[in-house]
Write a protein that holds these residues in place. Structure first.
Motif: not given
Lengths: 263, 405
Positions: B360-369
């Motif tokens: 979908l080319e959405w920005p998506s980041v799994v934060p480390p916490q």
């Protein structure tokens, strides 16, 4: 020395509005090394007596000393500790953990022995020792459903012995067994009593089973009706020898191998 | 009983009912996975806003003439005409200020040949490309000489250039007309895209602020000053210094409200960031509901398990298990289900986040916490929902339990 010393024990249950007086003043002394059968019809109070002697329940009044220690007013946790250290239970329904090997079943009480945790190897060694005492060392890795009723009850006896208890409390241990297997189980109890001096309390409503003990205490209506030494004790070993051998099942010297695994 | 033995017994008990255990775990997997995926999407949106802030210029501070609220009355930006070139020069002298550019803007109808386009004409100073880290694509930005001589030159944004001259055409040297005044195109800015609040930064043209003042608007004041601080940490101190300096410049007495507004870009963007964070929290809360349902699933199955194993509990008690041993045993089972479910859920959440980002080319980041969070939530769910069944088991009467059929 008295293992059990009970004085004026009463137990009253409150069932709704009604008070049920299950025990109405029982006094009893059991010396170390005795083999006592407690009998009585249902409602006689023998089960209640068993629960209190087994530290599963507390009396309403009266005194109960186990191994010289008053245990009538201990907390739940303290009672659990006493059960673990001093009492070995054998039940009518065997109560083995399913899908758990005979060895693991026998080791179970050692898991709850508190601070003095044993190493796995030491637990195995002791479990094998008691399994040998009941003649099941060959089947230590069998699951309960791979063992016959008699063998399951012998595993349960081994489990009762593993903590070196002050007494073994057997509640209708032959109730689920046929005649022959019953005699075999009683043979084990007699041997443990004769050869190792283990104190055994046998609760049963079957008179012929009670006659394997040395002393008979009869209950009725929450009181001790009679308490006497058995004059002519039945010998399970002799009776087994007199029975025709089971097909292709050689009776071994010493402990026999009763009952076959259910196919 | 030792923790190791408790764990071993718990694993064994869970293994005994593989189907049931995995279905219960599925509830936790979906719950934790949903929370992780939602947090990843929210964090992605937030970091893309931060990216946009950076693209607008680093360490930027905006000074606008007028004040939104003056004496309790809403005035609107630019209501005041008291910001001047002298103010811009004074701001440049403040320690911590790297660059400052005076700004004055107007709407302009720009004509080139038979094409025309209405856009914003921004009068600014030569330092703007430095402040906003914005290079030119063609030609060059105007020079200090252009500013001091109010030269009729302009630098186009790509949208304006593309509209008037066509895409990928270098219009340098061409003449455009604004209000019938000819301006020479000396450059085109590189494309920068939209700002975080949806304004197209390329739909604009730049010229010296003196030119806008004298040729287009006939005024002597300026609308705003764009400032860059030397570093991000200095921004609050610099903002305070600017406020103090301008109050002196404007001879404001204590108690009199500012007739200007000083805001940092971070501050302006923080509203957006805040709303995104709220959205993230909302999404995570909705995902949390599935975690709750997963927890109830655990509680349900643990209650069934306790009932099924009543005799086992009775036996364990008879051979010496205390209430707390039984409690601990069942609690460990519940926590094992939830933790293992949390672990798998973490993987699922990662997968969903990665999929959304790729397809979908959405920005998506799994934060480390999020890893700690997933385990924290999972363990908390296990303990919370496992406690009631475990306590129920621990409080069983051994006699009743042994008799249970």
């Amino acid at each position: 020395m008295a293992v059990i010393s009970v004085r004026d024990l009463t137990k009253t249950y409150h069932v709704g509005e009604v008070d049920v007086r299950a025990l109405r003043g029982v006094s009893l002394e059991v010396e170390s090394g005795e083999f006592v059968a407690i009998t009585g019809p249902s409602g006689s109070g023998k089960s209640t007596m068993m629960h209190i002697l087994g530290c599963l329940d507390r009396p309403t009044s009266g005194m109960y000393e186990l191994d010289g220690r008053d245990v009538s007013k201990l907390s739940r946790d303290e009672l659990a500790r006493i059960r673990n250290r001093k009492i070995g239970f054998v039940f009518q329904g065997f109560n083995l953990l399913p899908r758990t090997t005979a060895l693991d079943n026998v080791e179970l009480p050692l898991l709850y022995n508190g601070a003095k945790s044993l190493k796995t190897s030491e637990r195995h060694r002791r479990a094998m020792e008691v399994l040998k005492a009941v003649g099941l060392e060959e089947r230590s890795h069998h699951f309960p459903n791979q063992l016959s009723g008699g063998q399951q009850q012998r595993v349960a006896i081994a489990r009762a012995l593993i903590t070196n208890p002050s007494m073994v409390l057997a509640d209708e241990p032959t109730g689920n067994l046929d005649t022959r297997t019953s005699i075999e189980v009683m043979d084990i109890f007699q041997r443990l009593n004769d050869e190792r001096g283990i104190t055994i309390l046998l609760i049963t409503h079957e008179h012929d089973i009670a006659e394997y003990a040395r002393r008979l205490v009869a209950f009725r209506d929450g009181r001790v009706l009679s308490d006497q030494q058995i004059a002519r004790r039945r010998s399970a070993a002799d009776e087994l020898a007199a029975l025709p051998p089971v097909d292709a099942d050689p009776i071994q010297a010493g402990l026999s191998d009763p009952g076959q695994p259910h196919q | 009983m030792s923790l190791f033995m408790t764990l071993r017994i718990a694993v064994k008990a869970l293994n005994r009912n593989k189907m049931r255990t995995s279905l219960t775990m599925l509830g936790m997997i979906i719950g934790v996975g949903a929370v992780i995926a939602m947090v990843a999407l929210g964090t992605g949106a937030q970091s893309s806003i931060e990216e946009q802030i950076k693209s607008a210029g680093t360490n930027m501070i905006m000074i606008n003439a007028g004040n939104f609220t003056q004496g309790g009355v809403h005035m609107g930006q630019g209501a005041s005409t008291r910001l001047t070139e002298a103010d811009a020069r004074a701001v440049t002298q403040i320690p911590g200020v790297q660059y400052a550019a005076a700004g004055v803007s107007t709407r302009a109808q720009i004509v080139a040949g038979n094409q025309n386009w209405s856009t914003r004409a921004e009068g600014t100073d030569v330092t703007l490309p430095l402040i906003r880290a914005w290079p030119t694509k063609y030609g060059a930005f105007f020079t200090p000489q252009d500013v001091s001589s109010s030269a009729k030159v302009c630098v186009l944004g790509t949208v304006v250039s593309d509209t008037l001259f066509g895409e990928n055409v270098d219009p340098t040297g061409q003449i455009v007309r604004i209000s019938n005044i000819p301006f020479k195109v000396i450059g085109v800015m590189a494309s920068k895209g939209q700002t975080s609040y949806g304004q197209d930064q390329d739909d604009t043209l730049f010229m010296p602020y003196t030119t806008v003042q004298k040729k287009l608007r006939g005024i002597t004041y300026i609308n705003n000053i764009t400032v860059s601080a030397l570093n991000a940490d200095a921004i609050p101190a610099v903002m305070d210094a600017i406020t103090a300096e301008l109050r002196v410049q404007h001879k404001l007495i204590p108690g009199e409200p500012d007739d200007f507004m000083v805001r940092s870009l971070e501050e302006m963007a923080s509203v957006r960031t805040e709303s995104t964070r709220t959205m993230t929290m909302l999404l995570a809360a909705i995902a949390g509901v599935s975690l709750l349902v997963g927890g109830i699933g655990i509680m349900n199955i643990m209650l069934v398990s306790v009932t099924e194993r009543t005799r086992e509990i009775g036996l364990r008690m008879a051979v010496g298990a205390r209430g707390r041993d039984v409690l601990f045993q069942f609690l460990v089972e519940a926590v094992l289900i939830s933790l293992f479910g949390g672990l798998v859920g973490l993987g699922v959440g990662y997968g969903v986040s990665e999929g959304v980002r790729r397809f979908l080319e959405w920005p998506s980041v799994v934060p480390p916490q999020a890893i700690g969070m997933a385990f924290g939530f999972a363990a908390a769910t296990g303990i919370f929902f496992g406690f009631y069944p475990a306590r129920k088991a621990a409080q069983l009467d051994p006699i009743e339990a042994l008799r249970y059929e």
